[in-house]
Design a protein around this motif. Structure first.
Motif, PDB file in Angstrom:
ATOM      1  N   VAL A   1      87.598   9.030  52.872  1.00 57.20           N
ATOM      2  CA  VAL A   1      87.891   9.260  54.026  1.00 57.20           C
ATOM      3  C   VAL A   1      86.513   8.655  54.901  1.00 57.20           C
ATOM      4  CG1 VAL A   1      88.406  10.560  56.189  1.00 57.20           C
ATOM      5  CG2 VAL A   1      89.367  11.288  54.195  1.00 57.20           C
ATOM      6  N   ILE A   2      86.441   7.596  55.631  1.00 60.13           N
ATOM      7  CA  ILE A   2      85.222   7.229  56.010  1.00 60.13           C
ATOM      8  C   ILE A   2      84.534   7.931  57.075  1.00 60.13           C
ATOM      9  CG2 ILE A   2      84.186   4.856  57.249  1.00 60.13           C
ATOM     10  CD1 ILE A   2      86.596   3.248  56.197  1.00 60.13           C
ATOM     11  N   GLY A   3      83.238   8.311  56.951  1.00 62.07           N
ATOM     12  CA  GLY A   3      82.815   9.304  57.559  1.00 62.07           C
ATOM     13  C   GLY A   3      81.854   8.971  58.620  1.00 62.07           C
ATOM     14  N   ALA A   4      80.422   8.810  58.275  1.00 64.02           N
ATOM     15  CA  ALA A   4      79.467   8.525  59.379  1.00 64.02           C
ATOM     16  C   ALA A   4      79.430   7.228  60.034  1.00 64.02           C
ATOM     17  CB  ALA A   4      78.109   8.732  58.633  1.00 64.02           C
ATOM     18  N   SER A   5      80.250   6.304  59.357  1.00 65.26           N
ATOM     19  CA  SER A   5      80.241   4.916  59.937  1.00 65.26           C
ATOM     20  C   SER A   5      81.552   4.668  60.645  1.00 65.26           C
ATOM     21  CB  SER A   5      79.893   3.846  58.899  1.00 65.26           C
ATOM     22  OG  SER A   5      81.162   3.639  58.012  1.00 65.26           O
TER      23      SER A   5
ATOM     24  N   LEU B   1      80.948  -4.057  44.657  1.00 63.47           N
ATOM     25  CA  LEU B   1      81.357  -4.373  46.171  1.00 63.47           C
ATOM     26  C   LEU B   1      81.868  -3.386  46.969  1.00 63.47           C
ATOM     27  CD1 LEU B   1      83.666  -7.452  45.289  1.00 63.47           C
ATOM     28  CD2 LEU B   1      81.266  -7.396  45.732  1.00 63.47           C
ATOM     29  N   SER B   2      81.994  -3.335  48.234  1.00 61.40           N
ATOM     30  CA  SER B   2      81.964  -2.369  48.962  1.00 61.40           C
ATOM     31  C   SER B   2      82.914  -2.799  50.239  1.00 61.40           C
ATOM     32  CB  SER B   2      80.860  -1.545  49.427  1.00 61.40           C
ATOM     33  OG  SER B   2      80.007  -2.500  50.127  1.00 61.40           O
ATOM     34  N   ARG B   3      83.073  -1.858  51.179  1.00 68.74           N
ATOM     35  CA  ARG B   3      83.640  -2.287  52.390  1.00 68.74           C
ATOM     36  C   ARG B   3      82.939  -2.192  53.712  1.00 68.74           C
ATOM     37  NH1 ARG B   3      88.578   2.247  51.564  1.00 68.74           N
ATOM     38  NH2 ARG B   3      86.723   3.614  52.467  1.00 68.74           N
ATOM     39  N   TRP B   4      83.244  -3.149  54.622  1.00 66.61           N
ATOM     40  CA  TRP B   4      82.647  -3.036  56.016  1.00 66.61           C
ATOM     41  C   TRP B   4      83.096  -1.675  56.756  1.00 66.61           C
ATOM     42  CZ3 TRP B   4      78.624  -5.685  56.509  1.00 66.61           C
ATOM     43  CH2 TRP B   4      78.669  -7.164  56.158  1.00 66.61           C
ATOM     44  N   THR B   5      82.255  -1.286  57.519  1.00 62.82           N
ATOM     45  CA  THR B   5      82.586   0.193  58.169  1.00 62.82           C
ATOM     46  C   THR B   5      82.530   1.349  57.050  1.00 62.82           C
ATOM     47  OG1 THR B   5      84.158  -0.995  59.789  1.00 62.82           O
ATOM     48  CG2 THR B   5      84.060   1.564  59.801  1.00 62.82           C
ATOM     49  N   SER B   6      81.330   1.287  56.352  1.00 59.50           N
ATOM     50  CA  SER B   6      81.204   2.127  55.245  1.00 59.50           C
ATOM     51  C   SER B   6      79.574   2.814  55.208  1.00 59.50           C
ATOM     52  CB  SER B   6      81.381   1.411  53.841  1.00 59.50           C
ATOM     53  OG  SER B   6      80.537   0.596  53.767  1.00 59.50           O
ATOM     54  N   TYR B   7      79.278   3.942  54.848  1.00 56.59           N
ATOM     55  CA  TYR B   7      78.152   4.296  54.355  1.00 56.59           C
ATOM     56  C   TYR B   7      77.585   5.012  53.256  1.00 56.59           C
ATOM     57  CZ  TYR B   7      73.328   6.246  55.451  1.00 56.59           C
ATOM     58  OH  TYR B   7      71.963   6.593  55.165  1.00 56.59           O
ATOM     59  N   HIS B   8      76.982   4.298  52.472  1.00 53.32           N
ATOM     60  CA  HIS B   8      76.874   5.168  51.063  1.00 53.32           C
ATOM     61  C   HIS B   8      75.440   5.429  50.639  1.00 53.32           C
ATOM     62  CE1 HIS B   8      80.920   3.816  50.094  1.00 53.32           C
ATOM     63  NE2 HIS B   8      80.602   2.489  50.445  1.00 53.32           N
ATOM     64  N   GLY B   9      74.494   5.646  51.863  1.00 52.60           N
ATOM     65  CA  GLY B   9      73.156   6.182  51.606  1.00 52.60           C
ATOM     66  C   GLY B   9      72.161   5.396  52.122  1.00 52.60           C
ATOM     67  N   ILE B  10      70.768   5.633  52.295  1.00 56.90           N
ATOM     68  CA  ILE B  10      69.673   5.038  52.860  1.00 56.90           C
ATOM     69  C   ILE B  10      68.800   4.444  51.960  1.00 56.90           C
ATOM     70  CG2 ILE B  10      68.068   6.999  53.284  1.00 56.90           C
ATOM     71  CD1 ILE B  10      68.984   4.413  55.893  1.00 56.90           C
ATOM     72  N   THR B  11      68.864   4.823  50.615  1.00 60.83           N
ATOM     73  CA  THR B  11      67.911   3.925  49.782  1.00 60.83           C
ATOM     74  C   THR B  11      68.549   2.709  49.595  1.00 60.83           C
ATOM     75  OG1 THR B  11      69.431   4.548  47.798  1.00 60.83           O
ATOM     76  CG2 THR B  11      67.378   6.080  48.386  1.00 60.83           C
TER      77      THR B  11
END
Length: 455
Positions: free
Chosen positions: A209-213, A128-138
């Protein structure tokens, strides 16, 4: 002009041809100087053109640049893994090398699921993860990402892993306010776990710390201790995606250290190599590795270039350079200095709704109305316009679009190399001040923005 066969980020756009870099500066072939106010993609942590790193790479290349990990190990890879284990907190002692941050988070996903399989538990398959997040493009990493603009083209191929609200106090997704909320965004995870069933959930992944999103969104102080407690209660692993935040960027070696919380798996990238080579890592706790070693003895992941000695030597040299020059400490000091100056600009320009961050991961959010915190429509391309103005003036900053609703919200990151000085920050602020002023005037003349002075 000769036709380019290189696929660029935006087809048909012209990009300056880079000539060389030195410190926080880049130079194109026309001789124009750019201040790298974003460390590229929050990557060039030690700056450009560091001779010591080039020498370390050359020394390794004279011996061997590549071996395949199933056939050999190397001194460079062994020493780098040892160094990272020394730096990492708690029992994060085993390191798996990959080539990018996307691969690091996807490897974390696979290891989390495998950990339970090794114990005969085959139902825990969700990370599971959060909305407003980015963990990669694969595809695996994107499945964990709540960045809707990047997901939308591939939704049919992705898992529905983003479920929890982000700890986004400035634009609270729960329409609440801290501290009276009691950090509901953390409590919401427990409600979600109970609704899905803990027996299905292997892990929960977060960017400290939420970065790119989101543009350097920092959670309330109590947030991660509550998340850790929920994960422990339901036998769920905690994964920290420190691809952007790790390696001294926030003033600590790892951003999770700000809250005294230790994850079970930690993903690194970007600053680990400082851009000198494509390399990333997944650091795994003893309890996970003990389960695998007692079972199959094989981590089901890996890439052709994983743990190659050429990249390992470069990363090890980066870590030594950081230590020798106290760059983690400099990030903390210069981060405070930069944020103070950005806050002064916030008072000057109502277009700047929020300034936030940790260390030299600084973000600011642009809003239509600072009282209501109303975002601009994405079609207005506010972030793109600001980036373009800064670029023309010789300053690089980084976009973080779509954080408010998934399809609206304009934020940017200002995150120069950890070597930056006060004088250089002053130059960054001067150019950024001019850029915000120019953008504000453009928006007023187009009727897209009304300040108190013009209303």
């Amino acid at each position: 002009m000769r036709k380019s066969h290189l696929i660029k980020p935006v087809l048909g756009n012209d990009y300056p041809v880079i000539s060389h870099g030195k410190g926080i500066y880049l130079y194109d072939k026309e001789g124009k100087q750019y201040i790298d106010g974003s460390s590229g993609a929050i990557t060039a942590n030690i700056g450009h053109g560091v001779q010591e790193i080039a020498e370390a790479m050359w020394n390794q290349a004279k011996h061997v640049s590549f071996v395949y990990r199933s056939q050999f190990t190397s001194d460079a890879a062994e020493l780098l893994a040892e160094k990272l284990a020394e730096c990492a907190p708690g029992e994060l002692n085993s390191v798996f090398f990959v080539n990018s941050g996307s691969e690091a988070t996807e490897t974390a996903l696979k290891i989390a699921i495998q950990y339970f399989q090794e114990q005969g538990i085959f139902t825990k398959t969700k990370v599971l993860s959060r909305w407003t997040s980015y963990h990669g493009i694969t595809l695996g990493a994107l499945s964990m990402s709540g960045h809707q603009l990047r997901r939308q083209r591939f939704n049919s191929l992705l898992e529905d892993f983003p479920v929890a609200p982000a700890p986004y106090c400035y634009q609270c997704p729960l329409k609440d306010a801290y501290p009276g909320c009691g950090v509901r965004c953390a409590d919401e995870l427990e409600n979600i776990v109970q609704a899905i069933g803990a027996e299905q959930i292997a892990a929960f992944i977060v960017e400290p710390v939420i970065g790119a999103s989101g543009g350097a969104i920092v959670p309330p102080d109590e947030y991660y201790s509550k998340i850790r407690a929920i994960c422990d209660k339901y036998d769920i692993l905690m994964i920290a995606d420190e691809v952007m935040t790790g390696m001294g960027r926030t003033g600590k070696m790892f951003a999770m250290e700000h809250w005294g919380v230790i994850p079970d798996i930690l993903a690194l990238g970007k600053g680990m190599s400082a851009g000198y080579t494509p390399m990333a890592a997944t650091i795994v706790s003893d309890k996970i590795m003990n389960a695998i070693e007692s079972g199959s003895r094989v981590v089901m992941s890996g890439h052709t270039f994983s743990a190659n000695p050429q990249s390992a030597a470069a990363c090890l040299a980066v870590l030594h350079y950081m230590e020798k020059n106290n760059l983690q400490e400099n990030a903390a000091l210069m981060g405070d200095y930069l944020q103070n100056h950005l806050q002064r600009l916030q008072w000057k320009y109502s277009l700047i709704g929020d300034v936030r961050g940790k260390g030299l991961l600084c973000g600011l959010e642009l809003v239509k109305n600072p009282l209501t915190r109303e975002p601009f429509e994405l079609a207005n391309k506010i972030t793109d316009r600001l980036l373009s103005i800064c670029f023309k003036k010789g300053l690089l900053v980084y976009p973080a679009v779509g954080g408010v609703t998934g399809f609206s919200g304009d934020s940017i990151l200002i995150s120069p190399p950890l070597t930056v000085t006060k004088e250089q920050i002053n130059d960054i602020i001067d150019i950024f001040d001019q850029s915000i002023s120019e953008l504000t005037n453009q928006l007023i003349s187009e009727g897209l923005y009304i300040t108190e002075a013009t209303s």
